[in-house]
Design an enzyme around this catalytic site. Structure first.
Site, mmCIF file in Angstrom:
data_model
loop_
_atom_site.group_PDB
_atom_site.id
_atom_site.type_symbol
_atom_site.label_atom_id
_atom_site.label_comp_id
_atom_site.label_asym_id
_atom_site.label_seq_id
_atom_site.Cartn_x
_atom_site.Cartn_y
_atom_site.Cartn_z
ATOM 1 N N SER A 144 7.023 12.175 4.511
ATOM 2 C CA SER A 144 5.688 12.361 3.950
ATOM 3 C C SER A 144 5.194 13.776 4.205
ATOM 4 O O SER A 144 5.128 14.227 5.357
ATOM 5 C CB SER A 144 4.708 11.368 4.581
ATOM 6 O OG SER A 144 3.380 11.682 4.210
ATOM 7 N N HIS B 129 7.712 11.852 -0.024
ATOM 8 C CA HIS B 129 6.553 10.987 -0.194
ATOM 9 C C HIS B 129 5.297 11.843 -0.279
ATOM 10 O O HIS B 129 5.001 12.634 0.624
ATOM 11 C CB HIS B 129 6.459 10.024 0.987
ATOM 12 C CG HIS B 129 5.463 8.931 0.821
ATOM 13 N ND1 HIS B 129 5.720 7.788 0.090
ATOM 14 C CD2 HIS B 129 4.195 8.794 1.297
ATOM 15 C CE1 HIS B 129 4.668 6.993 0.132
ATOM 16 N NE2 HIS B 129 3.727 7.587 0.848
ATOM 17 N N ASP C 50 1.253 11.641 -0.706
ATOM 18 C CA ASP C 50 0.061 10.802 -0.660
ATOM 19 C C ASP C 50 -1.070 11.453 -1.445
ATOM 20 O O ASP C 50 -1.432 12.601 -1.193
ATOM 21 C CB ASP C 50 -0.389 10.596 0.785
ATOM 22 C CG ASP C 50 0.542 9.683 1.549
ATOM 23 O OD1 ASP C 50 0.821 8.575 1.053
ATOM 24 O OD2 ASP C 50 1.002 10.067 2.640
ATOM 25 N N MET D 71 -4.985 10.924 -2.178
ATOM 26 C CA MET D 71 -6.173 10.208 -1.704
ATOM 27 C C MET D 71 -7.415 10.803 -2.349
ATOM 28 O O MET D 71 -7.522 12.025 -2.497
ATOM 29 C CB MET D 71 -6.279 10.303 -0.186
ATOM 30 C CG MET D 71 -5.032 9.886 0.574
ATOM 31 S SD MET D 71 -5.313 9.973 2.369
ATOM 32 C CE MET D 71 -3.619 9.968 2.957
ATOM 33 N N HIS E 240 2.306 8.067 -3.732
ATOM 34 C CA HIS E 240 1.552 6.903 -3.256
ATOM 35 C C HIS E 240 0.087 7.168 -3.542
ATOM 36 O O HIS E 240 -0.536 8.036 -2.920
ATOM 37 C CB HIS E 240 1.811 6.723 -1.754
ATOM 38 C CG HIS E 240 1.007 5.629 -1.130
ATOM 39 N ND1 HIS E 240 0.847 5.509 0.239
ATOM 40 C CD2 HIS E 240 0.315 4.585 -1.667
ATOM 41 C CE1 HIS E 240 0.098 4.466 0.506
ATOM 42 N NE2 HIS E 240 -0.242 3.888 -0.638
ATOM 43 N N MET F 260 -3.525 6.376 -3.259
ATOM 44 C CA MET F 260 -4.578 5.674 -2.527
ATOM 45 C C MET F 260 -5.904 6.064 -3.174
ATOM 46 O O MET F 260 -6.696 6.832 -2.616
ATOM 47 C CB MET F 260 -4.519 6.035 -1.040
ATOM 48 C CG MET F 260 -3.323 5.427 -0.341
ATOM 49 S SD MET F 260 -3.123 5.986 1.362
ATOM 50 C CE MET F 260 -2.028 7.381 1.099
ATOM 51 N N MET G 96 2.052 -1.453 3.884
ATOM 52 C CA MET G 96 1.469 -0.452 4.778
ATOM 53 C C MET G 96 1.540 -0.953 6.218
ATOM 54 O O MET G 96 1.122 -2.071 6.523
ATOM 55 C CB MET G 96 0.015 -0.169 4.393
ATOM 56 C CG MET G 96 -0.162 0.558 3.073
ATOM 57 S SD MET G 96 0.582 2.214 3.070
ATOM 58 C CE MET G 96 -0.332 3.035 4.394
ATOM 59 N N ASP H 15 5.289 2.311 5.393
ATOM 60 C CA ASP H 15 4.632 3.608 5.492
ATOM 61 C C ASP H 15 3.589 3.539 6.589
ATOM 62 O O ASP H 15 2.638 2.766 6.498
ATOM 63 C CB ASP H 15 3.979 3.940 4.138
ATOM 64 C CG ASP H 15 3.246 5.279 4.143
ATOM 65 O OD1 ASP H 15 3.286 5.984 5.173
ATOM 66 O OD2 ASP H 15 2.635 5.610 3.120
#
Length: 224
Positions: free
Chosen positions: A8, A31, A33, A35, A64, A66, A135, A173
């Site tokens: 990540s 990975h 993220d 957000m 990913h 979020m 998660m 994760d």
């Protein structure tokens, strides 16, 4: 069951992102993220940065999301070239339609579950997705400790996939490290997101190799 290591970049140096991506060329995926400071209380990066990451990353990009309203925003990440796009079950209004759209655009479709969200309501959706993300911390921030309370859920997820005869990856994760990866692998996970365990190491490639070896060993023990 192949082991997939996806470091990540949440733990990377964002001021030197291209160099940080080069450090993990030994990984299977990277990975990323995303957000929005609404679905989770943190703000990271958006689609324009992901587009640039896709261009320079030495491995496929695993996004990913979020975020709120993934039904609207997730297809853009597939169009940008992300190899895998994961959205949260708690945020999607029409998860089947969204998963089908992501697949139509050429991405693997992933469905993510917060630690307290049970697997069972989503078992019937497994044929529509390529990956189920369990998660193992509360989403939003890196560096958290692995929640062992999620291990039974990982086992139930793997059992559901096997009983359905599907090739759906089970990803974990949060808090994944050399100290926790074997427990997650023994429970049935095969895709491992590791942030500080990789980017906090002097030798990122060595850390990736160690995680892969430990997970593969746990899988071998599990299949006996």
């Amino acid at each position: 069951m192949d082991v997939v290591i996806s470091p990540s970049i949440l733990s990377a140096d964002f001021m030197n992102l291209e160099r940080e991506l080069a450090r993990i060329a030994a990984a299977d995926m990277v990975h990323v993220d995303v957000m929005d400071n609404h679905f989770v209380p943190n703000l990271t990066l958006g689609l324009p940065v992901v587009e640039k990451i896709v261009r320079v990353a030495p491995v496929p990009v695993d996004t990913h999301l979020m975020i709120e309203d993934p039904d609207r925003w997730a297809p853009g990440f597939a169009e940008a070239g992300a190899a895998s796009v994961t959205f949260h079950a708690e945020a999607a209004r029409a998860p089947v339609r969204l998963a089908r759209e992501l697949r139509r655009l050429g991405a693997r479709a992933g469905l993510a579950l917060r630690p307290a969200t049970p697997v069972e309501p989503f078992v019937d959706l497994l044929p529509e997705i390529d990956m189920l993300l369990v998660m193992t911390v509360e989403p939003g921030f890196g560096g958290q400790a692995f929640l062992d309370v999620t291990l039974p859920k990982i086992r139930r997820a793997r059992r559901a996939v096997e009983e359905a005869g599907l090739d759906v990856w089970v990803q974990v994760d949060g808090g994944v490290s050399a100290e926790t990866v074997e427990r997650a692998a023994d429970a049935g996970a095969n895709v491992f997101v590791a942030g500080s365990a990789v980017y906090g190491a002097d030798d990122a490639a060595g850390a990736i190799g160690e995680l892969r070896c430990l997970a593969a060993g746990a899988h071998a023990h599990r299949s006996r």
